[in-house]
Design an enzyme around this catalytic site. Sequence first.
Site, PDB file in Angstrom:
ATOM      1  N   ARG A 128      17.995  40.295  43.147  1.00 41.11           N
ATOM      2  CA  ARG A 128      19.009  41.358  43.258  1.00 41.11           C
ATOM      3  C   ARG A 128      18.324  42.703  43.493  1.00 41.11           C
ATOM      4  O   ARG A 128      18.785  43.522  44.272  1.00 41.11           O
ATOM      5  CB  ARG A 128      19.846  41.442  41.966  1.00 41.11           C
ATOM      6  N   CYS A 165      25.305  33.354  40.036  1.00 41.13           N
ATOM      7  CA  CYS A 165      25.096  34.809  40.109  1.00 41.13           C
ATOM      8  C   CYS A 165      24.778  35.393  38.735  1.00 41.13           C
ATOM      9  O   CYS A 165      24.179  36.467  38.643  1.00 41.13           O
ATOM     10  CB  CYS A 165      26.325  35.479  40.703  1.00 41.13           C
ATOM     11  N   ARG A 207      31.293  49.665  41.669  1.00 38.92           N
ATOM     12  CA  ARG A 207      31.771  48.368  41.150  1.00 38.92           C
ATOM     13  C   ARG A 207      33.137  48.597  40.517  1.00 38.92           C
ATOM     14  O   ARG A 207      33.286  49.464  39.655  1.00 38.92           O
ATOM     15  CB  ARG A 207      30.816  47.787  40.113  1.00 38.92           C
ATOM     16  N   ASP A 238      29.991  29.743  39.379  1.00 40.55           N
ATOM     17  CA  ASP A 238      30.218  31.062  38.773  1.00 40.55           C
ATOM     18  C   ASP A 238      31.139  30.838  37.577  1.00 40.55           C
ATOM     19  O   ASP A 238      31.742  29.754  37.450  1.00 40.55           O
ATOM     20  CB  ASP A 238      30.889  31.975  39.830  1.00 40.55           C
ATOM     21  N   HIS A 247      31.266  40.404  46.821  1.00 41.81           N
ATOM     22  CA  HIS A 247      30.050  40.765  46.069  1.00 41.81           C
ATOM     23  C   HIS A 247      28.849  40.632  47.018  1.00 41.81           C
ATOM     24  O   HIS A 247      27.986  39.777  46.843  1.00 41.81           O
ATOM     25  CB  HIS A 247      29.904  39.839  44.853  1.00 41.81           C
ATOM     26  N   GLN A 269      25.046  40.538  46.010  1.00 41.76           N
ATOM     27  CA  GLN A 269      24.666  39.277  45.357  1.00 41.76           C
ATOM     28  C   GLN A 269      24.289  38.231  46.410  1.00 41.76           C
ATOM     29  O   GLN A 269      23.294  37.520  46.279  1.00 41.76           O
ATOM     30  CB  GLN A 269      25.826  38.779  44.493  1.00 41.76           C
TER      31      GLN A 269
HETATM   32  N1  NVA Z   1      33.128  36.327  39.489  1.00 40.64           N
HETATM   33  C1  NVA Z   1      32.410  37.100  38.506  1.00 40.64           C
HETATM   34  C2  NVA Z   1      31.101  37.564  39.057  1.00 40.64           C
HETATM   35  C3  NVA Z   1      30.225  38.295  38.077  1.00 40.64           C
HETATM   36  C4  NVA Z   1      28.936  38.742  38.683  1.00 40.64           C
HETATM   37  C5  NVA Z   1      33.269  38.266  38.054  1.00 40.64           C
HETATM   38  O1  NVA Z   1      33.836  38.960  38.899  1.00 40.64           O
HETATM   39  O2  NVA Z   1      33.382  38.486  36.836  1.00 40.64           O
HETATM   40  N1   CP Z   2      25.460  38.966  39.113  1.00 43.07           N
HETATM   41  C1   CP Z   2      25.880  40.173  38.710  1.00 43.07           C
HETATM   42  O1   CP Z   2      26.512  40.936  39.449  1.00 43.07           O
HETATM   43  O2   CP Z   2      25.532  40.470  37.440  1.00 43.07           O
HETATM   44  P1   CP Z   2      26.057  41.724  36.607  1.00 43.07           P
HETATM   45  O3   CP Z   2      27.536  41.528  36.382  1.00 43.07           O
HETATM   46  O4   CP Z   2      25.267  41.670  35.309  1.00 43.07           O
HETATM   47  O5   CP Z   2      25.781  42.970  37.372  1.00 43.07           O
END
Ligand code: NVA
Ligand code: CP
Length: 327
Positions: free
Chosen positions: A315, A270, A106, A229, A133, A136
């Site tokens: 997930r 998400c 990540r 989101d 992602h 997800q």
């Molecule tokens: N768009 C958000 C998704 C978090 C799971 C981010 O990248 O912070």
């Molecule tokens: N939805 C998701 O990726 O959650 P986290 O950022 O908590 O991993």
Amino acid sequence: MAVNLKGKSFLTLLDFTPLEIRYLLDLSKDLKSKKRAGIHGRLLDGKNIVLLFDKTSTRTRCAFEVAALDEGAHVTFLSNSQMGKKESIEDTAKVLGRFYDGMEFRGYEQETVELLAKHSGIPVWNGLTDGDHPTQVLADLLTIEEHISKPLNKVKMVFVGDARNNMGYALMYGCAKMGMKYMALAPKELWPDESMVEKCKLIGEATGASIELTDNVSDVKGADVIYTDIWVSMGEENKLEERVKLLTPYKVDMDMLKTTENDDVIFMHCLPSFHDFETKVAKETTENSNLDIREVTDEVFRSKHSVVFDEAENRMHTIKAVMVSTL
Ligand code: NVA
Ligand code: CP
């Protein structure tokens, strides 16, 4: 045709055929039933897995850890590696590839996860980048199948908010692959890149998917899924004020759900979500800047339409399917 994903990385759903995605969803369902029945498997027996996190996480990290341990694998969580600081991505990938059987990443650029896959020689799973992602979306598709009785290719998904963020793109790819109706509802400034929209439309010519962009809230009519989101993704914190201005008219509320004219519409997210002021960030943003960053009302979030916690649970089952099928 038999599906064989052994040794394949999971970087974006664009790399997978509809049949392979179908396979992963069906495997997720099997693994979920097994878990519910209290059966612990050994499908990852003796495997070593490394989880590299350059951004924060609750669900993704825990999903990978629990899924791996459920099936007998060992996990290393790495959030302070040398990668990108004192060691190149290539060298890090080569080292980790000697130790581990599979790697989750990540972070920021999609290119990083691609380089890790290129140089490590082991399957690499994208646990979120700025541009995608995919794990997800696998969970989202499973959740839709559990809550909506029609087949995926009859489902209209509306993604509301920053349609240029990782979730906007990832959902567009997933919907294109599975022949769904994808609509991005956002101000024009936050519409996805035209070349990616064209790419997804092309995929849709083969799968039956449609891809639409709109800035008109009344276009949610007929939606089966309203998905949103957070307005400011990780790493974009300096855009807060601008985003609140652009996206306040697109906050998901009960009026938006009513505009779908579908009593059974489901609300998806998400997570994490700003739906009340019970977080430090939401509270301080209101107190210090008088900005309301909630992308959805608490009423919708807690309503019978909301399936967000089923989605979060999924997930784990879907990530398990990705690891089991690629290792
Ligand atoms: N768009 C958000 C998704 C978090 C799971 C981010 O990248 O912070
Ligand atoms: N939805 C998701 O990726 O959650 P986290 O950022 O908590 O991993």
